[in-house]
Design a protein around this motif. Sequence first.
Motif, PDB file in Angstrom:
ATOM      1  N   MET A 271       2.106  -8.938  -0.852  1.00  0.00           N
ATOM      2  CA  MET A 271       1.152  -7.841  -0.765  1.00  0.00           C
ATOM      3  C   MET A 271       1.713  -6.616  -0.047  1.00  0.00           C
ATOM      4  SD  MET A 271      -2.366  -9.959  -0.071  1.00  0.00           S
ATOM      5  CE  MET A 271      -3.241  -8.502   0.467  1.00  0.00           C
ATOM      6  N   PRO A 272       2.406  -6.774   1.105  1.00  0.00           N
ATOM      7  CA  PRO A 272       2.952  -5.568   1.756  1.00  0.00           C
ATOM      8  C   PRO A 272       3.914  -4.805   0.860  1.00  0.00           C
ATOM      9  CG  PRO A 272       3.022  -7.462   3.233  1.00  0.00           C
ATOM     10  CD  PRO A 272       2.667  -7.986   1.877  1.00  0.00           C
TER      11      PRO A 272
ATOM     12  N   GLY B 264       0.703   1.391  11.545  1.00  0.00           N
ATOM     13  CA  GLY B 264       1.453   0.659  10.524  1.00  0.00           C
ATOM     14  C   GLY B 264       2.492  -0.268  11.134  1.00  0.00           C
ATOM     15  N   LEU B 265       3.214   0.217  12.144  1.00  0.00           N
ATOM     16  CA  LEU B 265       4.196  -0.638  12.815  1.00  0.00           C
ATOM     17  C   LEU B 265       3.514  -1.817  13.504  1.00  0.00           C
ATOM     18  CD1 LEU B 265       6.650   1.885  14.522  1.00  0.00           C
ATOM     19  CD2 LEU B 265       6.993   0.598  12.413  1.00  0.00           C
ATOM     20  N   ALA B 266       2.340  -1.583  14.079  1.00  0.00           N
ATOM     21  CA  ALA B 266       1.640  -2.640  14.805  1.00  0.00           C
ATOM     22  C   ALA B 266       1.110  -3.731  13.884  1.00  0.00           C
ATOM     23  CB  ALA B 266       0.489  -2.039  15.613  1.00  0.00           C
ATOM     24  N   LEU B 267       0.943  -3.410  12.586  1.00  0.00           N
ATOM     25  CA  LEU B 267       0.441  -4.417  11.654  1.00  0.00           C
ATOM     26  C   LEU B 267       1.369  -5.621  11.561  1.00  0.00           C
ATOM     27  CD1 LEU B 267      -0.891  -2.313   8.632  1.00  0.00           C
ATOM     28  CD2 LEU B 267      -2.226  -3.663  10.255  1.00  0.00           C
ATOM     29  N   GLY B 268       2.686  -5.376  11.705  1.00  0.00           N
ATOM     30  CA  GLY B 268       3.652  -6.459  11.578  1.00  0.00           C
ATOM     31  C   GLY B 268       3.440  -7.562  12.607  1.00  0.00           C
ATOM     32  N   PRO B 269       3.592  -7.252  13.901  1.00  0.00           N
ATOM     33  CA  PRO B 269       3.390  -8.301  14.910  1.00  0.00           C
ATOM     34  C   PRO B 269       1.966  -8.839  14.941  1.00  0.00           C
ATOM     35  CG  PRO B 269       3.732  -6.141  15.934  1.00  0.00           C
ATOM     36  CD  PRO B 269       4.079  -5.998  14.495  1.00  0.00           C
TER      37      PRO B 269
ATOM     38  N   THR C 110      -0.223  -9.236  12.307  1.00  0.00           N
ATOM     39  CA  THR C 110      -0.443 -10.208  11.230  1.00  0.00           C
ATOM     40  C   THR C 110       0.394 -11.468  11.450  1.00  0.00           C
ATOM     41  OG1 THR C 110       1.238  -9.034   9.914  1.00  0.00           O
ATOM     42  CG2 THR C 110      -1.073  -8.497   9.500  1.00  0.00           C
ATOM     43  N   ALA C 111       1.589 -11.308  12.027  1.00  0.00           N
ATOM     44  CA  ALA C 111       2.408 -12.490  12.333  1.00  0.00           C
ATOM     45  C   ALA C 111       1.732 -13.348  13.389  1.00  0.00           C
ATOM     46  CB  ALA C 111       3.796 -12.055  12.791  1.00  0.00           C
ATOM     47  N   LEU C 112       1.142 -12.699  14.401  1.00  0.00           N
ATOM     48  CA  LEU C 112       0.460 -13.433  15.477  1.00  0.00           C
ATOM     49  C   LEU C 112      -0.753 -14.181  14.950  1.00  0.00           C
ATOM     50  CD1 LEU C 112       0.316 -13.957  18.555  1.00  0.00           C
ATOM     51  CD2 LEU C 112      -1.139 -11.930  18.722  1.00  0.00           C
ATOM     52  N   LEU C 113      -1.451 -13.567  13.989  1.00  0.00           N
ATOM     53  CA  LEU C 113      -2.654 -14.199  13.440  1.00  0.00           C
ATOM     54  C   LEU C 113      -2.346 -15.159  12.298  1.00  0.00           C
ATOM     55  CD1 LEU C 113      -5.042 -11.095  13.382  1.00  0.00           C
ATOM     56  CD2 LEU C 113      -4.948 -12.938  15.074  1.00  0.00           C
ATOM     57  N   GLY C 114      -1.071 -15.205  11.885  1.00  0.00           N
ATOM     58  CA  GLY C 114      -0.685 -16.108  10.810  1.00  0.00           C
ATOM     59  C   GLY C 114      -1.199 -15.680   9.451  1.00  0.00           C
ATOM     60  N   LEU C 115      -1.397 -14.394   9.237  1.00  0.00           N
ATOM     61  CA  LEU C 115      -1.910 -13.899   7.970  1.00  0.00           C
ATOM     62  C   LEU C 115      -0.797 -13.785   6.939  1.00  0.00           C
ATOM     63  CD1 LEU C 115      -4.292 -11.106   9.316  1.00  0.00           C
ATOM     64  CD2 LEU C 115      -4.890 -13.425   8.582  1.00  0.00           C
ATOM     65  N   PRO C 116      -1.122 -13.810   5.643  1.00  0.00           N
ATOM     66  CA  PRO C 116      -0.106 -13.693   4.595  1.00  0.00           C
ATOM     67  C   PRO C 116       0.686 -12.400   4.736  1.00  0.00           C
ATOM     68  CG  PRO C 116      -2.188 -14.391   3.649  1.00  0.00           C
ATOM     69  CD  PRO C 116      -2.474 -14.042   5.076  1.00  0.00           C
ATOM     70  N   GLY C 117       1.975 -12.480   4.511  1.00  0.00           N
ATOM     71  CA  GLY C 117       2.833 -11.318   4.650  1.00  0.00           C
ATOM     72  C   GLY C 117       3.486 -11.218   5.995  1.00  0.00           C
ATOM     73  N   GLY C 118       2.781 -11.667   7.037  1.00  0.00           N
ATOM     74  CA  GLY C 118       3.345 -11.708   8.372  1.00  0.00           C
ATOM     75  C   GLY C 118       3.922 -10.388   8.844  1.00  0.00           C
ATOM     76  N   ALA C 119       5.103 -10.479   9.461  1.00  0.00           N
ATOM     77  CA  ALA C 119       5.732  -9.309  10.064  1.00  0.00           C
ATOM     78  C   ALA C 119       6.106  -8.235   9.055  1.00  0.00           C
ATOM     79  CB  ALA C 119       6.974  -9.736  10.849  1.00  0.00           C
ATOM     80  N   SER C 120       6.192  -8.607   7.769  1.00  0.00           N
ATOM     81  CA  SER C 120       6.579  -7.614   6.762  1.00  0.00           C
ATOM     82  C   SER C 120       5.551  -6.498   6.625  1.00  0.00           C
ATOM     83  CB  SER C 120       6.800  -8.289   5.403  1.00  0.00           C
ATOM     84  OG  SER C 120       5.628  -8.949   4.966  1.00  0.00           O
ATOM     85  N   TRP C 121       4.323  -6.701   7.126  1.00  0.00           N
ATOM     86  CA  TRP C 121       3.336  -5.626   7.090  1.00  0.00           C
ATOM     87  C   TRP C 121       3.767  -4.437   7.940  1.00  0.00           C
ATOM     88  CZ3 TRP C 121      -0.531  -4.647   3.927  1.00  0.00           C
ATOM     89  CH2 TRP C 121      -1.096  -5.695   3.200  1.00  0.00           C
ATOM     90  N   GLY C 122       4.668  -4.662   8.875  1.00  0.00           N
ATOM     91  CA  GLY C 122       5.156  -3.557   9.685  1.00  0.00           C
ATOM     92  C   GLY C 122       5.879  -2.505   8.884  1.00  0.00           C
TER      93      GLY C 122
END
Length: 290
Positions: A26-27, A159-164, A166-178
């Motif tokens: 998705m990211p 946008g940068l904060a989305l990475g850590p 989503t990774a912390l919450l275990g959401l799909p895409g994880g750190a790549s959202w950054g």
Amino acid sequence: MAERPPLATCLANRGRRSCTRTRSRMPFLLLLAIALTCIFFSSEHANLTFSSAFGGLPEVVNTFFERPLPLLPPVGARAALQPKKVPTELASQLTQVGSPGVPRPLWLVIAASIPTALFWYGAGYKMLAEEELYQYEVEQLGGARGFGGPGTMGPFIIGLALGPLTALLGLPGGASWGLVGFVWIYFTQYLLYERVNELFEARGLPPPLHVWWLIFPGFNLLSGLRQVHFLSEFWYKERGEQAPDDPVVKFFPFIGADRYTWREFLRRPALWCELLKDVPDVDNDFLKEP
């Protein structure tokens, strides 16, 4: 021999794996959509501009991210982002949004950015330059083509904060959202290059930047350096002041030279460095203009 699972179980597992792969992409799909938007709104695409298609959106975004500023002390960032007539001096070049814009020579931008690990470039130069150009467009053109200082840096930080996050919450895409933050800043940089070109064209001068160089490693650095230099030159002209010689631009002629093609850059060593000014051009058929 192990018993094979039923066909229905295999199909269900395969479907779950396919769904997981799709969500993890998705990211990247979002990044592709933003990149296609940049291409679509290129000045060469019909006569449709970003501002004409999304009239008022830059103002809405910038105003939204300006809202936290009243919480800051008046002597801090809040005051610095209030446009005012200021002289071309070091204090205003480093900290103040000017009206008209404050010239910031390339040597100064480099000198302030490197010791701060590029922090001043983002929190200082990028914020101030975008806000000055935003205010100039609102006053002179009746509407902004960019998102201003807060409107540019606010979404970038989120946008940068989305990475850590989503990774912390275990959401799909994880750190790549950054990566969303990086694509946003690339998009605003694309707009900035177009707008700098338009400033020169409005004065009857040739545009200094190849906007499409933004996506090519190496050439994007060339365009970035030239953008800083030529925006500074524009503000000097707007203030009726004589631009002083920039030692960085003098040593690297490719920064201040008239716009050239990538072939011309590669075949002309004289553009690369002042020490090579007497070196003849490279004689190569591939590097000749078609």
